[in-house]
Design a protein around this motif. Structure first.
Motif, short mmCIF file in Angstrom:
data_model
loop_
_atom_site.label_atom_id
_atom_site.label_comp_id
_atom_site.label_asym_id
_atom_site.label_seq_id
_atom_site.Cartn_x
_atom_site.Cartn_y
_atom_site.Cartn_z
N SER A 102 0.82 -1.20 0.00
CA SER A 102 0.00 0.00 0.00
C SER A 102 0.86 1.25 0.00
N ALA A 103 1.90 1.24 0.82
CA ALA A 103 2.74 2.42 0.93
C ALA A 103 3.42 2.72 -0.40
N LEU A 104 3.92 1.68 -1.05
CA LEU A 104 4.61 1.92 -2.32
C LEU A 104 3.64 2.43 -3.38
N ASN A 105 2.44 1.86 -3.41
CA ASN A 105 1.47 2.37 -4.37
C ASN A 105 1.13 3.83 -4.07
N ALA A 106 0.99 4.13 -2.77
CA ALA A 106 0.70 5.51 -2.41
C ALA A 106 1.85 6.42 -2.82
N LEU A 107 3.07 5.91 -2.67
CA LEU A 107 4.25 6.73 -3.01
C LEU A 107 4.31 7.02 -4.50
N VAL A 108 4.04 6.02 -5.31
CA VAL A 108 4.20 6.25 -6.74
C VAL A 108 3.00 6.98 -7.33
N LEU A 109 1.87 6.94 -6.62
CA LEU A 109 0.69 7.61 -7.16
C LEU A 109 0.48 8.99 -6.56
N GLY A 110 1.07 9.22 -5.39
CA GLY A 110 0.84 10.49 -4.71
C GLY A 110 1.38 11.65 -5.53
N SER A 111 0.65 12.78 -5.49
CA SER A 111 1.19 13.94 -6.19
C SER A 111 1.13 15.14 -5.28
N ASP A 112 1.17 14.86 -4.00
CA ASP A 112 1.12 15.93 -3.01
C ASP A 112 2.24 15.66 -2.02
N LEU A 113 3.05 16.67 -1.74
CA LEU A 113 4.25 16.42 -0.96
C LEU A 113 3.95 15.88 0.43
N PHE A 114 2.85 16.34 1.04
CA PHE A 114 2.56 15.84 2.38
C PHE A 114 1.96 14.45 2.32
N ASN A 115 1.15 14.21 1.32
CA ASN A 115 0.63 12.87 1.12
C ASN A 115 1.79 11.89 0.94
N LEU A 116 2.79 12.34 0.24
CA LEU A 116 3.97 11.50 0.06
C LEU A 116 4.68 11.26 1.39
N TYR A 117 4.66 12.29 2.23
CA TYR A 117 5.27 12.13 3.56
C TYR A 117 4.57 11.03 4.34
N VAL A 118 3.25 11.05 4.33
CA VAL A 118 2.52 10.02 5.06
C VAL A 118 2.84 8.65 4.46
N ALA A 119 2.89 8.59 3.14
CA ALA A 119 3.20 7.31 2.50
C ALA A 119 4.60 6.85 2.86
N LEU A 120 5.53 7.79 2.93
CA LEU A 120 6.91 7.45 3.31
C LEU A 120 6.95 6.88 4.71
N GLU A 121 6.19 7.51 5.61
CA GLU A 121 6.17 7.01 6.98
C GLU A 121 5.55 5.63 7.04
N LEU A 122 4.51 5.45 6.24
CA LEU A 122 3.88 4.13 6.19
C LEU A 122 4.91 3.10 5.77
N LEU A 123 5.69 3.48 4.78
CA LEU A 123 6.70 2.55 4.27
C LEU A 123 7.74 2.25 5.36
N THR A 124 8.20 3.30 6.04
CA THR A 124 9.20 3.10 7.07
C THR A 124 8.66 2.22 8.19
#
Lengths: 113, 498, 94, 542, 311, 91
Positions: free
Chosen positions: B133-155
């Protein structure tokens, strides 16, 4: 000089302090503390941005505020996980002997030391 | 470009599904009992693969980005998901690696029948869903903060994976990883705050229109980039990678090395090539390239000097990550439409995907070997090739892809990268690339030589190795090789949406 | 009026600061816990004063939150100390 | 069956055998397939018309294959050698536990070795070249002794280095080629105007020079051939080395006169030709002597190619290929003779006589293929210094071969009679026959050459006198043979090995650097440092 | 005068922050951190960010402080593990950090002529959400995806914490408060405070739609109350295999996700709300989330399972 | 707002501030933990009470006033308990 700028300086200083603490602290718990300090500096920066964006009758731009709230919760969960890791690490260090850890796969990939 | 209103495209719903489908798996995992979780995985994995495939087809057929405006709140106020060529390619690679990892993990992370729910299986499957889920969110996200949340999810998904075995070393590695990744996220967040302060938006597409080189943007960009580098483990920020990737269980290492480090790299690409395309100065690009070069040299030399197979592979990951960073000096012209940067762009993605497949296969093979022998000391691997021919083949094929032997994705990537260095007149990278290939050849042959040796005493297998798991590793290695039939030129597909 | 309240706030803040210096200088863990107490009570006062002075809206909730939770840290402190045996005295004697 | 299918099958069939080895049953019988694997290639060399071009589908890498005269000649001869080697190997592997492994490496090397002769595009060529170079590792490392381990390690290191040179060279060629063409012919045609012409040439010479053992890149050859089992040594020295020859034939721009590079190639070639003889004489292992003879012979070929490069015409190519064919067959035969001798100790003379003929054929003995080979390269060498040097090198070859024969005879006496092996003898006889007969069939295909020329007195004398002088020198040498220095196999390698501690210190330094960088304070400080550096780099316009 | 106050609080924050980094004793440093958190919430009020002030008060000083304090107390004996890096390294690190601070300060000093803001846009669209608190609007409507994913982050963190228990303890209960000797004062406190806290939490959650507050703050108060009860030994921590606990954990996120998917059917798409029911749905989500957050945060702070479940 | 209320506020708040300062003085001057604790909690709680009292007229409603009073009560409660706890921990 208005108060937003003042808090901006404050956040800059706190970020620097937090980063410094992260670098020089030897104890992992202290690093976690420093991370929290650093994080709060960053959140404060968001707060300054929000304050500067006061408009439409609001005292501050709501978007950065919401981001900070999300950020604080994430930071807390990070802290909780990191603290759990630290505690586990020290518990394992204290145990020293692996006997108490009844892990059936322990032998599977020996030589981890 | 104009500030044309962003609207959901016809296949946009697939993007939501791609992110949320594994989340459903996570939530269900909490409430069903342990034995059901693996069954759940047999539903989540294939459906997720189908979603990724459908998105790939949708984007390819449309020939343009697919967009979903979440909640119908258009940016800058709301968040949009956007799938362009590179995101669907990444999604597809992720789906393949995750699914094969799932197959591979079957057996290693199955609940024993009858007994009470066990720790490792529950945790593993949930983390697998989360990484997806995190990786999909990372590659699909187009908002810097949304990407932050996805990054945290990944971590947060990656860290417990590292110490799943619960041994002291792995916990220590996980802690280091966690703390270092946290520095990275905080710096990224600080950068995002500055961006918002300067432009009042975090949407990548809007930023590419509004952004310009001013001090705040520069500092923000460097903060975000370095924060992400810490998560990508580019030398000299690689302290956490070797113990973490070597200490995790094999399927975990496969995902960590193949996918997780690529997630943060992907965000760096988003920042430099999508959010602030005209900011990438020559010097900064050279700096990133130089770090990549240092990574290649340091990682390869250290891989050569390792005595344990998993550590060798981990250091090889450090080296292979380095190649990805040549995209900055070589494809910097992408924004201005310089003809040859397209080649470097294609090359870098090819490198990313082929490394993902090859490295996952390698870690799986190493895991099987370690399982079979009870250790992974390279010097004592002699003769295992005869006992586990399929595993050895998987290792060999993926190794050859890393070295850059044709026909393999690694070769195509290296060829195109070298071509780009020649075309861009930056020959110094070519030297490093070639040298890196040589060193990689060194450590791969070192291991292959041991695997193939036939000592008088062939070691006895401590545990039987399932044929299925061997085939899982082999299938990924074959994927890495099959990427080699990618045409040796700039690929239009990877340019969809830019 | 508002400036009077602000002056008061500054004074309370200053007294907190001085108290903090005194407590923290002692470097004893249990002693330090008093600092939390000090800032808890003093902070609430400051908060209320400032909120009224600058007419910031529902600050009462924040004060209530602080009042509710300020003590919690001390409880955790004591609880944590007791949880690990009688380490508290050790800390205090240091 | 079209010509294209036949051509393609010459490398696909062996690869298919590899895939079939995944099955348990096939795997156990894999070594039985070895003699048959090169048959499609032989067929292709015989029936596929000159100038055939095939483009394989994308799923087969889109490789382009083509067959021209030099390629066909080398392909046919190489497949013969591989067949003979396969017959020998099959027998050798009958009860060996390592049979499957050896067979896999064998088939891989084989498909690469045959593929290079027919590849017409750079990717395909590089693919086959890599196969033949890297897979040979497994053939060398067959016996697991310290010596083979050392040899195979050095071999693979240098092979990788050669690969690296060539990869870069090919990339430079591709970069200079207009359009997206990857055809070798297009690339070579564009080389003249390439902005990277000289560096490309350098890389080509280094890459292929490493393969054919130009001094000082020859160090791997004696080590490898000594370490490898006999059939492997035969195919490696005979067929695999020719990948370098065909590489030079394909990639040097003969259509234009590249003056500087022609001299470089000639100097390197002649140096190797004499150096190989000199060091070879100081060897005691017959396999090593043969290896140094290869260094010498390939040096001569390089010199011929250098001459051709200077003349700006493609006239030298076919003679070079012809010479290479003879060397391939004769050298293969000589290596196999070492095995046949062991098998036939009882009738040593039966083995010895053909071996003497084969050995001296390498020096150009009249009425052998060797004489034709020398004749073939006479034209490209011209009448100048090069011609004289070539004659002298023929004397050297004769001398070296006599040295080999001396060691060979001594070896027969000492060799333990393992077991009578018909296959070894058959394989060997096949090569003897091919080496002696095949050149006579091929010779007329050369431009303006006829068999009748070989029987003129002038030619016969021209071929004979170097051998006579060589014989005289050998007799002299015999007197002082005890005074000859003994140089270890791989001669200058010791210089490189002396550097090993330095290299290992360098590695240790990297390890220390890694240790420092991976300390928490340092690593986290690097984060801060990089933030500052990146910001500065962004702020300062280039 | 307000500026004087701000200067006062800013310098206090910086001084305390520095002190925290420099403090020799880890436990003292943690206590200082709690103090810092208290002051920070005052700072947030000064920045007109009352929502954040509430969150900071609840999480920043409250639950984080508790977590770190108990950890520091447990780790007292490991004090002195490792030394500070050498002086030159410290100096280098200090100068680099100072440089970065200076850079940030520079950015602060160079604001845009017109500070960019989304406040007008957020207020203008607020009517569609039925909410009155714009921060809640951002959290649950405009950027609902972030909030939803963040809930998943919380769950993952919890799973991560749980995964740190030993294999045998899986399914068991966290050890929090299990071994404390009875303490009448603490027990009294743990009986008196929670009712007040729960009322306050409910109020926070409810008022969040129109005033500062919301699910986060309410949930955190709940978590703190539960932790207090557990620490005092009044109630034991539940086993992590408890079905009730598991359902409570996912209830909020699951409802959020379900409503999100419902949006495909009854509104403009994923995570969109039909205008008429927007507020009702959001409040519903907030209530469920507050419960889930409360349980999640409390269990996060309680740590991995240590007590094996007795059959 | 009438002048009387103003005066009340000023008086109460000033008194509160004085108590706070007194508490701090006690904190600085007293020798050991229990006495310092004593000084601190007593004085500060009274100080807070006075401040709350002084601010009551500004709360603008019954609910606000109630909140303010409950803030004080809560502080008193927790202050008392925490003081006890710390004192015991130190003892």
């Amino acid at each position: 000089m208005n108060s937003a700028t003042l808090f901006g300086f404050c956040s800059a200083a706190i970020v620097g302090l937090g980063l410094f603490g992260l670098i020089v602290s030897p104890h992992p718990l202290r690093r976690i503390l420093a991370f929290n300090l650093l994080g709060s500096g960053v959140f404060l920066f968001f707060g300054v941005v929000a304050r500067r964006g006061a408009a439409a009758g609001l005292g501050a731009d709501p978007v950065p505020q919401a981001l900070v709230i999300t950020g604080i919760v994430v930071a807390f969960s990070a802290t909780a996980l990191a603290v759990a890791l630290v505690l586990r690490l020290f518990a394992l260090t204290d145990e020293a002997a692996p006997t108490s850890e009844a892990d059936p796969k322990a032998g599977a990939e020996g030589g981890h030391s | 470009m104009s500030t044309a209103s962003v609207a959901t495209t016809s296949s946009g719903y697939l993007l939501v599904l791609a992110v949320m489908w594994p989340v459903i798996g996570i939530l269900l995992s909490f409430v069903v009992s342990g034995r059901q979780i693996e069954r759940l995985a047999w539903i989540v994995l294939p459906v997720g693969l189908v979603i990724a495939g459908a998105t790939l087809i949708a984007v390819t057929q449309a020939g343009q980005s697919q967009i979903y405006v979440v909640g119908n709140w258009a940016p800058p106020l709301g968040i949009a998901l956007r799938a362009d060529g590179i995101s669907v390619a990444m999604m597809m690679a992720t789906a393949i690696v995750i699914c094969v990892t799932g197959v591979f993990a079957h057996g290693e992370f199955s609940q024993p029948p009858g007994g009470p729910e066990e720790r490792a299986p529950v945790v593993f499957w949930v983390l697998l869903f989360a990484i997806w889920s995190a990786l999909n969110a990372l590659v699909l996200g187009s908002d810097l903060f949304n990407l932050y949340v996805a990054l945290e999810l990944l971590t947060f998904a990656a860290v417990p994976l590292v110490c799943l075995k619960g041994k002291k070393e792995t916990v220590e590695a996980a802690l280091r990883y966690m703390l270092f990744a946290l520095i990275g996220s905080v710096l990224y967040l600080l950068g995002a705050a500055m961006i918002y302060g300067a432009y009042g938006t975090l949407d990548i597409r809007l930023l590419s229109e509004r952004g310009h080189a001013e001090p705040a943007t520069l500092i923000a960009a460097s903060l975000m980039t370095i924060g992400l580098l810490a998560k990508t483990a580019l030398v000299p920020l690689h302290l956490w990678l070797p113990p973490a990737h070597a200490g995790a269980p094999a399927p975990g290492s496969a995902m960590l090395s193949a996918l997780v480090v690529k997630g943060s790299f992907f965000v760096i690409i988003r920042i430099w090539f999508d959010a602030m395309p005209d900011l990438l100065s020559f010097r900064a690009a050279q700096l990133l390239g130089a770090l990549g070069a240092a990574a290649i040299l340091l990682g390869s030399v250290l891989a050569l000097r390792q005595q344990r197979l998993k550590l060798l592979i981990a250091y090889s990951t450090i080296a292979q990550i380095g190649y990805l960073f040549f995209v900055f000096p070589l494809a910097a012209g992408l924004a201005t439409g310089v003809a040859w940067s397209g080649i470097a762009w294609t090359a870098s993605w090819l490198q990313l995907f082929s490394h993902a497949f090859a490295k996952a296969a390698m870690f799986m093979a190493a895991g099987l070997i370690a399982e079979a022998l009870g250790h992974d000391r390279i010097a004592e691997l002699g003769g295992i090739g005869r006992k586990l021919p399929i595993t050895m083949l998987a290792f060999a094929l993926s190794g050859l892809s890393l070295v850059g032997v044709p026909p393999s994705g690694g070769f195509s990537a290296k060829w195109l990268l070298l071509l780009a260095t020649v075309m861009e007149g930056q020959w110094w990278w070519a030297v490093v690339i070639v040298l890196g290939g040589l060193l990689a050849g060194g450590y791969i042959f070192m291991v292959l030589g041991r695997l193939l040796a036939s000592p008088t005493e062939v070691p006895a297998l401590q545990a039987p190795v399932s044929r299925w798991r061997e085939c899982a590793a082999l299938s990924l290695a074959i994927c890495a090789v099959l990427l080699g039939i990618w045409p040796l030129q700039s690929s239009d597909f990877l340019f969809i949406g830019r | 009026m508002s400036s009077f309240l602000l002056v008061s706030a500054v004074l309370v803040l200053a007294s907190i600061a001085i108290g903090l210096v005194r407590i923290l200088y002692s470097r004893q863990a249990a002693d330090c816990m008093m600092a939390a107490q000090l800032v808890g009570t003093g902070g609430i006062a400051v908060l209320l004063l400032v909120a009224v002075a600058t007419e910031t809206a529902p600050t009462g909730d924040v004060a209530l939150m602080l009042a509710l939770l300020a003590a919690f840290a001390s409880v955790a402190f004591v609880g944590g100390m007791r949880g690990t045996g009688s380490k508290a005295t050790e800390g205090a004697d240091k | 069956m079209t010509a294209g299918t036949v051509l393609a099958s010459s490398f696909i069939v062996p690869l298919f055998m590899l895939v079939a080895a995944l099955g348990q049953r096939t795997r156990e019988r894999l070594s039985d397939l070895l003699p048959f694997a090169p048959l499609p290639a032989l067929l292709a060399a015989l029936v596929v018309p000159d100038g055939t071009i095939v483009v394989l589908p994308r799923s087969l890498l889109g490789i382009t294959l083509s067959l021209d005269k030099p390629g066909a000649m080398l392909l046919g001869a190489a497949s013969l050698l591989w067949i003979a080697g396969g017959i020998y190997a099959r027998q050798m592997l009958q009860d060996a536990a390592r049979a499957v492994r050896f067979a896999i490496w064998w088939l891989t090397t084989l498909s690469g070795s045959l593929g290079v002769f027919i590849a017409a595009d750079m990717i395909g060529f590089y693919f086959f070249y890599t196969l033949v170079s890297l897979a040979a590792y497994g053939l060398v490392a067959y016996d697991e002794t310290a010596a083979t381990r050392r040899a195979s390690t050095i071999y693979v290191a240098l092979a990788l280095l050669g690969e690296a040179f060539l990869l870069m060279a090919f990339v430079l060629l591709a970069a200079a080629t207009p359009g997206n063409s990857l055809l070798i012919s297009d690339a070579v045609a564009a080389l003249r105007s390439s902005p990277w012409r000289d560096i490309t040439m350098l890389l080509i010479v280094l890459g292929f020079g490493l393969k054919i053992g130009l001094v000082p890149l020859h160090v791997w050859m004696p080590l490898t051939y000594s370490a490898a089992p006999i059939p492997a040594a035969a195919v490696l020295s005979g067929a695999a080395v020719k990948a370098g020859v065909i590489g030079l034939i394909r990639f040097l721009p003969f259509d234009v006169s590249l003056a500087g590079w022609s001299e470089v190639l000639m100097v390197l070639g002649f140096v190797s030709a004499f150096y190989g003889v000199a060091i070879g004489l100081a060897q005691t292992n017959p396999k090593a002597v043969l290896a140094y003879s290869s260094v010498s012979q390939m040096g001569l070929l390089a010199a011929v190619l250098g001459m051709g490069l200077g003349s700006g015409s493609r006239a030298a190519l076919l003679p070079v290929a012809f010479y290479a064919v003879h060397h391939m067959l004769a050298k293969g035969g000589l290596f196999l003779a070492l095995g046949a001798a062991a098998a036939r100790r009882g009738s040593a003379l039966l083995v010895l006589v053909p071996t003497v003929v084969l050995a001296l054929a390498l020096a150009g003995l009249p009425f052998t293929g060797g004489q034709l080979a020398k004749m073939a390269i006479k034209d490209p060498l011209g009448d100048g210094v090069a011609s004289v040097l070539a004659q002298i090198s023929a004397i050297g070859s004769a001398l070296l071969m006599l040295h080999f024969l001396y060691l060979f005879r001594a070896g027969i006496a000492e060799a333990p009679a393992d077991r009578p092996s018909a296959a070894a003898v058959v394989a060997w006889l096949m090569m003897v026959f091919a080496a002696l007969a095949l050149p006579w069939f091929l010779f007329p295909t050369l431009d303006g050459a006829s068999r009748a020329d070989a029987f003129t007195l002038q030619e016969l004398w021209g071929a004979a006198w170097p051998i006579l002088i060589g014989g005289l020198l050998a007799a002299l040498l015999w007197r002082w043979r005890t005074r000859l220095p003994r140089i270890p196999e791989g001669d200058v390698l010791f210089i490189a090995e002396r550097c090993a501690p330095t290299v290992s210190r360098l590695g240790a330094a990297f390890e220390r650097a890694d240790g420092v960088l991976r300390q928490w304070p340092i690593a986290s400080m690097c984060v801060a440092l990089l933030v500052v550096l990146t910001a500065l780099a962004l702020a300062m316009p280039a | 005068m307000a500026l004087v106050f701000d200067i006062g609080i800013v310098s206090l924050l910086i001084a305390i922050g520095a002190w925290m980094i420099m403090a020799r004793d880890t436990l003292v440093a943690v206590i200082i951190f709690v103090v810092y958190g208290l002051l920070m919430s005052i700072a947030w009020v000064r920045l007109s960010a009352v929502d954040v002030a509430l969150t900071e008060a609840a999480i920043g000083s409250g639950i984080t402080g508790m977590l770190l304090l108990s950890a520091a107390a447990r780790l007292r004996q490991t004090e002195g593990a490792g030394a500070r890096p050498s002086f030159p390294v410290c100096v280098a690190a200090g100068s680099l950090c100072a440089l970065i601070s200076a850079g940030l300060a520079g950015v602060v000093l160079l604001p845009a002529d017109v500070a960019p803001t989304l406040a007008p846009l957020a207020v203008a669209n607020l009517a569609d959400t039925g909410l009155e608190n714009p921060v809640a609007g951002v959290l649950f409507a405009y950027r609902a995806l972030d909030t939803l994913l963040e809930k998943v982050v919380l769950l993952l963190a919890l799973l991560g914490v749980w995964s740190l228990g030993s294999d045998r303890a899986w399914g068991g209960a966290p050890a929090l408060g299990a071994y404390v000797p009875p303490n009448d004062i603490l027990v009294f406190f743990a009986q008196v405070l929670p009712p007040i806290g729960i009322v306050f939490a409910a109020y926070m959650t409810w008022t969040g739609a129109s005033h500062p507050g919301g699910a986060f703050q309410g949930g955190t108060v709940l978590a703190v109350m539960w932790l207090l009860v557990m620490m005092a030994g009044v109630a034991r921590a539940p086993p992590i295999s408890s079905t009730k606990v598991r359902w409570l954990l996912v209830a909020g996120p699951a409802l959020f996700l379900a409503v999100g998917f419902l949006g495909f059917v009854i509104a403009a798409g994923f995570l969109a709300y039909p205008v008429d029911y927007a507020k009702a749905l959001i409040v519903l989500i907030e209530i469920a989330l507050a419960l889930s957050i409360g349980v999640t945060l409390a269990l996060l702070a309680a740590g991995p399972p240590e007590r094996t479940l007795q059959p | 707002m009438s002048g009387l209320l103003h005066a009340f506020t000023i008086l109460a708040v000033s008194a509160g501030v004085v108590f706070f300062i007194a508490g701090t003085v006690g904190l600085v001057r007293f020798p050991d933990v229990p006495t310092r604790l004593h000084a601190l909690t007593k004085a500060d709680n009274v100080g807070l009470g006075l401040v709350v009292l002084g601010l009551l007229p500004y709360t603008g409603g019954l609910l606000g006033a109630l909140k303010l009073v409950s803030v004080w009560l809560l502080t008193l409660l927790s202050g008392a308990i925490v003081t006890q706890l710390i004192a015991r921990a130190v003892r």
